[in-house]
Design an enzyme around this catalytic site. Structure first.
Site, short mmCIF file in Angstrom:
data_model
loop_
_atom_site.label_atom_id
_atom_site.label_comp_id
_atom_site.label_asym_id
_atom_site.label_seq_id
_atom_site.Cartn_x
_atom_site.Cartn_y
_atom_site.Cartn_z
N HIS A 27 -25.54 64.80 33.88
CA HIS A 27 -26.69 64.52 33.03
C HIS A 27 -27.84 65.49 33.30
CE1 HIS A 27 -29.28 61.79 30.61
NE2 HIS A 27 -30.23 62.25 31.42
N GLU A 28 -28.17 65.64 34.57
CA GLU A 28 -29.32 66.47 34.93
C GLU A 28 -29.03 67.96 34.74
OE1 GLU A 28 -32.03 65.06 35.20
OE2 GLU A 28 -31.32 63.01 35.54
N HIS A 32 -29.80 68.90 31.18
CA HIS A 32 -31.22 69.20 30.99
C HIS A 32 -31.56 70.59 31.52
CE1 HIS A 32 -32.24 65.28 29.52
NE2 HIS A 32 -32.04 64.64 30.67
#
Length: 374
Positions: A31-32, A35
């Site tokens: 997820h990170e 980003h």
């Protein structure tokens, strides 16, 4: 004073614990990193990339001055971009939005900010689809032919006039290939009419069946209420079929499975918000860990499937239009990009606090829900 003997902890328990924690940390990392990578691609600098919260266990500073850190509490993570709007004051607000010369988040165009925020949930979804595609390609799947073996007396199926030998062809406008597709759908559509196309003696006919609610065990010692129509499935090997997929078919099947999970999750949440959902099917952090621990009993492949499901769930949850989730930010960026309306920072902060309170209340409810009898 009694001292705990750590030698009593078996090697198997340690491996299972590390496997569950590792799967969680991988989902967070995916997820990170979504980003981070899209942010870097858009020319936005990141000052911190953290897996976990709390006291720092390890860190590394790269040549771009990004601090990569692993923290003690592995239940989350974050990427801190340079001068995110949440860290500037209102006097800087207008300047940051129009100064495009710096590699700051607030100075990036609205669509770059949108892409950077959307990338986190998207990478979770892409990760899950990739796992499922590999599993479908490597192992295929075993399906149970959707031909009725038996009918439970006085059940919705019996009242609808179904008989052993009837074959399900279409459910709610979608072709049916396995009994699993039927059972998974009717489970969360109790008291809702479900339309079927049935084949009997080479003749087709339409029937609408409303599943009734029954209590059952979910396989993890939790009592849940699900919909059932009262059909009996064959366990005979001759009624089961192995389906293999090439690479393209495996990707298509994984997308179909992911879309199904999204649709059913949204259907459940929509019912729950309208007071119709079964709270016993709601899994909070505690139950999720319990499920992951029990699934680890079945080996690596089972845990890998669960990792894909959790990754999809995290992607879905983060897309909900609630600040401070990613979906809440995306709503602000859509407003700014489509109609040119920038939501003032003070309004954003108020909405973020309200959203955070809502999320915390929801998390508290899901945790307490584990201890309330169904």
């Amino acid at each position: 004073m009694e001292i705990f003997d750590f030698s009593l902890i078996s090697h198997d328990i340690i491996i299972r614990f590390l496997s569950v924690v590792s799967s969680l940390m991988i989902i967070i990392f995916v997820h990170e990193i979504g980003h981070y990578l899209i942010g870097r691609w858009c020319g936005i600098s990141a000052s911190v990339f953290s897996i976990g919260f709390g006291p720092e266990l390890y860190h590394y500073i790269d040549k771009r001055s990004t601090r990569w850190r692993i923290a003690m509490i592995p239940f989350g993570g974050f990427v801190k971009f340079a001068d995110d709007l949440n860290t500037i004051d209102s006097s800087q607000e207008k300047t940051c939005l129009h100064d495009r010369t710096f590699d700051h988040f607030a100075a990036a165009s609205v669509w770059k900010r949108f892409a950077t925020v959307f990338a986190g949930p998207f990478f979770n979804i892409l990760f899950a689809v990739s796992i499922l595609a590999v599993l479908f390609f490597s192992f295929g799947r075993t399906i149970t032919v959707p031909v009725i073996t038996g009918i439970v007396p006085d059940s919705p199926a019996a009242r609808a006039g179904l008989y052993p030998g009837d074959k399900f062809l279409i459910m709610q406008g979608t072709s049916v290939t396995s009994f699993d597709e039927i059972s998974r759908y009717v489970m969360i559509h109790a008291d809702e009419p479900v339309h079927f196309t049935i084949e009997r003696d080479r003749h087709l006919f339409e029937v609408t069946i409303t599943p009734k609610i029954e209590q059952t065990d979910d396989g993890f010692s939790n009592t849940i209420r699900v919909g059932r129509i009262g059909i009996i499935v064959s366990n005979d090997a001759k009624d089961k079929r192995k389906v293999s997929y090439n690479a393209i078919e495996a990707i298509g099947q994984s997308i179909k499975e992911s879309r199904y999970i999204f649709q059913q999750t949204w259907s459940f949440l929509n019912k729950f918000m309208h007071g119709k959902g079964d709270r016993c099917q709601l899994s909070g952090p505690v139950r999720s860990v319990q499920i992951a621990w029990k699934v680890s009993d079945f080996g690596f492949l089972a845990l890998l499937q669960l990792t894909a499901f959790f990754s999809l769930s995290i992607g879905f949850f983060n897309l909900l239009p609630i600040p401070p989730l990613d979906g809440g930010h995306l709503i602000f960026y859509l407003a700014e990009g489509t109609v040119g309306f920038f939501v003032p920072l003070r309004i954003q902060k108020i909405l973020f606090r309200a959203g955070l309170i809502l999320i915390l209340l929801f998390m508290i409810f899901t945790i307490l829900n584990n201890y309330i009898p169904c």
